[in-house]
Each structure stands twice: as C-alpha cells, then as structure tokens.
Design a protein around this motif. Structure first.
Motif, PDB file in Angstrom:
ATOM      1  N   LYS A  33      -2.599 -24.108  15.254  1.00 41.15           N
ATOM      2  CA  LYS A  33      -2.578 -24.405  13.825  1.00 41.15           C
ATOM      3  C   LYS A  33      -1.142 -24.668  13.391  1.00 41.15           C
ATOM      4  O   LYS A  33      -0.249 -23.837  13.612  1.00 41.15           O
ATOM      5  N   LEU A  34      -0.917 -25.797  12.758  1.00 40.21           N
ATOM      6  CA  LEU A  34       0.440 -26.203  12.364  1.00 40.21           C
ATOM      7  C   LEU A  34       0.762 -25.645  10.989  1.00 40.21           C
ATOM      8  O   LEU A  34       0.952 -26.364  10.002  1.00 40.21           O
ATOM      9  N   LEU A  42       7.132 -29.470   8.405  1.00 38.58           N
ATOM     10  CA  LEU A  42       6.071 -30.140   7.658  1.00 38.58           C
ATOM     11  C   LEU A  42       5.880 -29.520   6.283  1.00 38.58           C
ATOM     12  O   LEU A  42       5.689 -30.222   5.292  1.00 38.58           O
ATOM     13  N   HIS A  43       5.939 -28.207   6.221  1.00 33.10           N
ATOM     14  CA  HIS A  43       5.627 -27.514   4.969  1.00 33.10           C
ATOM     15  C   HIS A  43       6.818 -27.438   4.023  1.00 33.10           C
ATOM     16  O   HIS A  43       6.640 -27.208   2.819  1.00 33.10           O
ATOM     17  N   ASP A  49       9.610 -39.772   2.716  1.00 34.32           N
ATOM     18  CA  ASP A  49      10.139 -40.299   3.977  1.00 34.32           C
ATOM     19  C   ASP A  49      10.113 -39.240   5.074  1.00 34.32           C
ATOM     20  O   ASP A  49       9.775 -39.527   6.237  1.00 34.32           O
ATOM     21  N   ASP A  50      10.492 -38.003   4.728  1.00 39.84           N
ATOM     22  CA  ASP A  50      10.456 -36.921   5.718  1.00 39.84           C
ATOM     23  C   ASP A  50       9.030 -36.660   6.184  1.00 39.84           C
ATOM     24  O   ASP A  50       8.768 -36.441   7.378  1.00 39.84           O
ATOM     25  N   LEU A  51       8.088 -36.658   5.234  1.00 42.61           N
ATOM     26  CA  LEU A  51       6.688 -36.438   5.584  1.00 42.61           C
ATOM     27  C   LEU A  51       6.177 -37.555   6.493  1.00 42.61           C
ATOM     28  O   LEU A  51       5.481 -37.301   7.478  1.00 42.61           O
ATOM     29  N   ALA A  81       0.171 -31.420   5.113  1.00 48.04           N
ATOM     30  CA  ALA A  81       0.378 -29.970   5.129  1.00 48.04           C
ATOM     31  C   ALA A  81      -0.753 -29.219   4.440  1.00 48.04           C
ATOM     32  O   ALA A  81      -1.015 -28.052   4.757  1.00 48.04           O
ATOM     33  N   ASP A  82      -1.442 -29.883   3.503  1.00 54.83           N
ATOM     34  CA  ASP A  82      -2.523 -29.235   2.751  1.00 54.83           C
ATOM     35  C   ASP A  82      -3.871 -29.323   3.448  1.00 54.83           C
ATOM     36  O   ASP A  82      -4.855 -28.763   2.971  1.00 54.83           O
TER      37      ASP A  82
END
Length: 405
Positions: A33-34, A42-43, A49-51, A81-82
């Motif tokens: 699980k990330l 990610l969170h 851009d980073d995402l 992330a959600d």
C-alpha cells in the motif's frame, strides 16, 4: 517492453515489495500500500507537476507487467494519493533482477544454513547450491529445528530421489507427508529445492487435476467427434445447472469442471496431469474428448471459459490460455453477468472476502481485456457465475453418478 530507468524512488518501492514477497513464502498475494509512510513523496506533493512526475514513474514500472497498480474508483477532484494506491507483485524474479534486490533470510535460517555448511553434514548432489537455495527461500518447517535433524530430513529426501530416478512412485504430497511428520504441503511450489536434492522432472508429480466432463446428449447435432466446442466452467454448481438443462447456447458443448483451475492449467494436457470422470455413463464420445485433451486431435475446436466475473475468475482464463492458447471468455455467460453488473447488480469484493484478489492486468482475450476487466475496475463490484443461468427456471436438481475413465 521498455525497462524503466532505475529511479531511486522505484528502486525503494521494488525492494519494499520484494521484502514482503520474501516474508510471504509464496503463501499469499504480495501487495504494498502506497501510504504516506511508504511513499511520502506522493502524499506531500504540492504541485500538479510533481504529482504527474510521480505518477509517470509508477506507470513506467506498471508497463513492465512485473507489477500492477490497484486503486479505488476515482471520484471528482481526487488525486492518485486519495485512491488508496497499492502495488501488486506479479513477477518477483524480473523485478529483483532489475532492481538488484538481494533477499535476506530470517536470522534462524541464516544460522541454520551456516551449520548445515559444515563438512560432512549434507549428503546431497550439490550441497552449496542447496544451501544457497535455503538462504534465499527458507523452509518455515525448519524454524527451531536442530541442524542435525534438518540434515537428516534433507539427506533422506536426497536418498528418495536417488532410489527411483525417472520413475514416478509417489506423489509430491505423499513424499512430503512421509518426511515431514505427516505434513503433506511442505514441498508445494518447491521445484528448485527438489531438483537440487536430485529429483528428475515429474519424478514426484503433483496430484492429477480431476476433470468432470458432461458431453452433449445423444441425438444432438454435432460433429463426428460428439461435441463442437469445449467450455471450462469454474464452479461446480453452475456446471451441474448447465448440465441439467441444455440450452441452445451450450447444447453442442463439452462441459468441463475442474477443482482448482488456478496453477493447474499447465498440467491438463499431460496424460498423468489429469484424471477424467464422466457425468453419467461414459459416453461414446469419451475417447474423442481424451484424444483432444492429450493430443492434436480436433485441435481446431473452439475453447471457452466461464467463471465468476471477478479478478480471480479472469486470472483463471489467463492461466488456461497458457495451455489452450485460443481459449476465450464465453460470451453467453459473461455477457449475462456483465449486463447484470451494468444494471447495478453485484457485490463489493470486501463483502465476499475477495478484497485480496489481484487484477490480472492482461489476459490476451479481447473480450476480457476490452470489456470485462474495464467493467470490474470501473464498477468496483463482483458477481458470481451462479447468478446465471440459474434464473432461467431450470429443472429440479437430482444426484448423478460419476464414472471414472
């Protein structure tokens, strides 16, 4: 397939996933699980851009087929992330080779291997190779056992392999029960270990897959072999229902049920890999079916599979296609289940203990890859095959006799 660049983020995730694989001992699906602890980048990202960069890195790993990325159905304004992103492992060897992962066995296993390496302890064909295997793939059965007892077991197995070379005498689980105090499953999925102990291919075979077959009724207009299509069915109840009342969609089919399709598909075509049982008296077409299964006879007959509309069912289809390369999802059955699912029927995986099922990603069957898998991913639901054709007002269920061939 394009190999992804060895970005530090991907290497870290690969090693974390492979560490879990080492601990699982092959007994369960391996997932990671990330969450914010595993993938804080990610969170904590603040910009689109980073995402996008992190998402592109993950997709480059997914495109290899070594892993898949499982997510919940996206909602408006949600980012990756959600969506509860989870990596699912499919090819540990390829991922380990690419990432440079070196498995580290538990402390008890490292100490055991060191003791077994003393001169004269092991009397096996290739002691160094066997010790290397045990270091990489510890046998949980040996945890807490004195090295002397472990050596006795391994030496006895090597003796058994040397006693009957090239000639099957015991099934693998019988051999395991004999040498592991009645535990029949210790040697499951330990082909490399058995080879290093001196076993030849198929010297200790797995138990044969038991196929229950119902051929078309006498008088049905079919080809000279007695059937025009082979339909594999995942669940026994559905097999019985379809055998009890033939409909035009499957009147010409040889219906086949096998207990435990998963992992067994490769053995079906080997004469010692499957035992055939006939529903009702053995029909005249039994020989034709056996010839089709074990050889090139009737090779042009279509082959289909019908199972639950869930990830596990379509994984069985993918495995069957490794042996029956033209096998496809059976349209009448899967079409009915898909229609029901699109109408809102079905259940969430967690309501049926299916939350650990993994997306097969790609089966090779166009209907499965282009229609059924996208439907499962989008709906987040499952539906069991017992839902159809049981709603067709079929005959009363009566017991039948089975005849072994």
């Amino acid at each position: 397939m394009t190999t992804p660049a060895p970005a530090p983020l991907l290497i870290r995730l690969a090693h974390a996933l492979l560490d879990r694989a080492d601990r699982s001992q092959g007994l369960r699906a391996v997932t990671l699980k990330l969450d914010a602890k595993v993938l804080p980048e990610l969170h904590a990202t603040q910009t689109p851009d980073d995402l996008a960069r992190i998402t592109a890195l993950l997709q480059s790993l997914v495109q290899t087929g070594w892993v898949t990325l499982r997510t919940k159905k996206p909602r408006a304004f949600q980012t990756l992330a959600d969506q509860d992103p989870t990596l699912v492992l499919h090819d540990a060897l390829a991922l380990a080779s690419w990432s440079g992962h070196q498995p580290v066995g538990p402390k008890w296993s490292r100490e055991l291997v060191a003791q077994l390496g003393a001169p004269g302890v092991l009397e096996v064909p290739d002691a160094p190779a066997l010790l290397d295997y045990l270091q990489r793939n510890p046998l949980p059965w040996f945890a807490g056992m004195p090295a002397g007892e472990v050596a006795q077991v391994l030496n006895a197995l090597a003796t058994a392999c040397a006693a009957t070379p090239g000639r099957p005498t015991l099934f693998l689980r019988e051999l395991s029960a004999r040498h592991f105090k009645g535990h029949s499953k210790v040697l499951d999925k330990r082909e490399e270990c058995m080879r290093l102990l001196g076993a030849e291919a198929d010297q200790f075979p797995e138990g044969p897959v038991q196929l229950l077959i119902c051929l078309p009724e006498a008088g049905t207009e079919v080809g000279p072999q007695g059937f025009d299509e082979i339909l594999f069915i995942e669940n026994l109840v559905t097999f019985e229902r379809m055998a009890l009342q033939r409909q035009p969609a499957w009147a010409h089919c040889a219906l086949v049920f096998a207990s435990g399709f998963k992992g067994a598909a490769r053995r079906l075509r080997h004469p010692r890999g499957a035992s055939l049982y006939w529903r009702g008296p053995a029909p005249a077409a039994a020989q034709a079916f056996t010839q089709w299964l074990h050889g090139p006879a009737h090779a042009d007959l279509p082959v289909s599979f019908y199972g639950d509309l869930d990830f596990a069912g379509l994984q069985i289809l993918a495995q069957l296609r490794q042996t029956f390369v033209h096998c496809v999802a059976w349209r009448p059955g899967y079409g009915a289940l898909a229609t029901a699912m699109q109408a809102g029927q079905g259940h969430p995986p967690e309501r049926a203990g299916k939350q650990a099922q993994t997306d097969p990603g790609h089966t090779g069957c166009p209907d499965a890859d282009q229609v059924l898998l996208p439907l499962l991913r989008e709906s987040g639901l499952c539906i069991d095959q017992e839902s159809w054709p049981a709603d067709m007002g079929l005959a009363t269920v009566e017991p039948t006799h089975e005849h072994r061939h």
